[in-house]
Design a protein around this motif. Structure first.
Motif, PDB file in Angstrom:
ATOM      1  N   ASP A  36       0.806  -1.213   0.000  1.00 40.89           N
ATOM      2  CA  ASP A  36       0.000   0.000   0.000  1.00 40.89           C
ATOM      3  C   ASP A  36       0.843   1.268   0.000  1.00 40.89           C
ATOM      4  OD1 ASP A  36       0.880  -0.458   2.567  1.00 40.89           O
ATOM      5  OD2 ASP A  36      -0.979   0.139   3.534  1.00 40.89           O
ATOM      6  N   CYS A  37       2.125   1.170  -0.314  1.00 37.87           N
ATOM      7  CA  CYS A  37       2.993   2.345  -0.419  1.00 37.87           C
ATOM      8  C   CYS A  37       2.813   2.985  -1.790  1.00 37.87           C
ATOM      9  CB  CYS A  37       4.457   1.953  -0.274  1.00 37.87           C
ATOM     10  SG  CYS A  37       4.877   1.310   1.332  1.00 37.87           S
ATOM     11  N   ARG A  38       2.659   4.298  -1.794  1.00 39.75           N
ATOM     12  CA  ARG A  38       2.620   4.977  -3.094  1.00 39.75           C
ATOM     13  C   ARG A  38       4.024   5.081  -3.669  1.00 39.75           C
ATOM     14  NH1 ARG A  38       4.218  10.397  -3.410  1.00 39.75           N
ATOM     15  NH2 ARG A  38       4.409  11.441  -1.394  1.00 39.75           N
ATOM     16  N   THR A 106       3.339  13.681   2.915  1.00 40.99           N
ATOM     17  CA  THR A 106       3.624  12.587   1.987  1.00 40.99           C
ATOM     18  C   THR A 106       2.790  11.361   2.348  1.00 40.99           C
ATOM     19  OG1 THR A 106       5.495  11.981   3.393  1.00 40.99           O
ATOM     20  CG2 THR A 106       5.979  13.328   1.452  1.00 40.99           C
ATOM     21  N   GLY A 108       1.066   7.941   2.463  1.00 37.19           N
ATOM     22  CA  GLY A 108       1.312   6.701   1.746  1.00 37.19           C
ATOM     23  C   GLY A 108       2.763   6.428   1.409  1.00 37.19           C
ATOM     24  N   ASN A 135       7.465  15.073  -2.782  1.00 39.40           N
ATOM     25  CA  ASN A 135       8.335  13.986  -3.227  1.00 39.40           C
ATOM     26  C   ASN A 135       9.738  14.187  -2.669  1.00 39.40           C
ATOM     27  OD1 ASN A 135       6.468  12.562  -4.978  1.00 39.40           O
ATOM     28  ND2 ASN A 135       6.575  14.397  -6.255  1.00 39.40           N
TER      29      ASN A 135
END
Length: 184
Positions: A36-38, A106, A108, A135
C-alpha cells in the motif's frame, strides 16, 4: 556426513550474524515497503552524497558566525544544493514513518532506514530531508545531538521552507548556531 555439514552451518550462523553478514539489526528503524505504499525512499542513501550533511553544516556554521539573519535557501545554495526543494523536514532519532508523512505531507510514503531512538551512549544519525511537491529529493546526514549548527533539534521546528529566516545565535562558550527567527 550430512549431519556434520548441518552442525557446521548451524555453528556459523551466530558467527555470521555477529560479523554483520546476517540481517541488519542496527538501531535504525526498518520501515519496509508494503503493497500500500505509493512510493518508497531510503533516507540513508536516497539522493544523498556521502558528504551532503557535512557541506550543509559547513555552510550553516559559516552563516552562523556572522551577525546577519539568512534564509534557509541561502544556506542550501552555499552548500551546493540546487533550489529545487520546497520543504525540509528535520528527521530526528526515533521519528516514525507516520509522523514523517504528516510533517512532509507525503501520505502513503514508505520510509527506509529512519533513525533509531536516541541513546546517551553515542551520537545517533539524523537527517535533513529535502522534498519538492511532496516527493523526497535527498537527505543530508547529521549527528544528533552533537551537530547543532542548524539548531532545530530542541525546538518545535520540524519543517523548514526556503524562505524560513534563521538568526545567528552566539552564546559564551558555545559554537555559533542558526535558529529560526521569532515571528513578528
Amino acid at each position: 556426513m550430512r549431519i556434520g555439514t548441518l552442525a557446521l552451518a548451524a555453528g556459523l550462523v551466530p558467527v555470521l550474524l555477529a560479523a554483520g553478514c546476517g540481517p541488519d539489526r542496527s538501531a535504525d528503524n526498518q520501515e519496509t515497503a508494503s503493497t500500500d505504499c505509493r512510493a518508497s525512499f531510503d533516507v540513508r542513501s536516497g539522493g544523498s552524497s556521502p558528504n551532503g550533511g557535512f557541506t550543509l553544516l559547513t555552510a550553516a556554521r559559516h552563516a552562523a558566525s556572522g551577525e546577519v539573519p539568512v534564509k534557509m535557501v541561502e544556506i542550501t545554495r552555499a552548500a551546493g544544493l540546487q533550489d529545487e526543494w520546497d520543504t525540509m523536514v528535520v528527521v530526528t532519532p526515533g521519528m516514525k514513518a507516520e509522523k514523517l508523512n504528516e510533517l512532509a505531507n507525503t501520505p502513503g510514503m514508505c520510509w527506509q532506514n529512519l533513525p533509531g531512538p536516541y541513546s546517551d551512549d553515542k551520537p545517533t544519525t539524523a537527517y535533513y530531508l529535502f522534498l519538492r511537491g511532496g516527493n523526497p529529493l535527498r537527505a543530508a546526514t547529521w549527528w544528533f545531538p552533537t551537530d547543532d549548527e542548524l539548531d532545530f533539534r530542541w525546538t518545535s521546528t520540524k519543517v523548514v521552507y526556503p524562505d524560513t529566516v534563521l538568526t545567528p545565535l552566539h552564546s559564551p562558550g558555545a559554537d555559533p548556531k542558526l535558529r529560526v527567527a521569532p515571528a513578528n
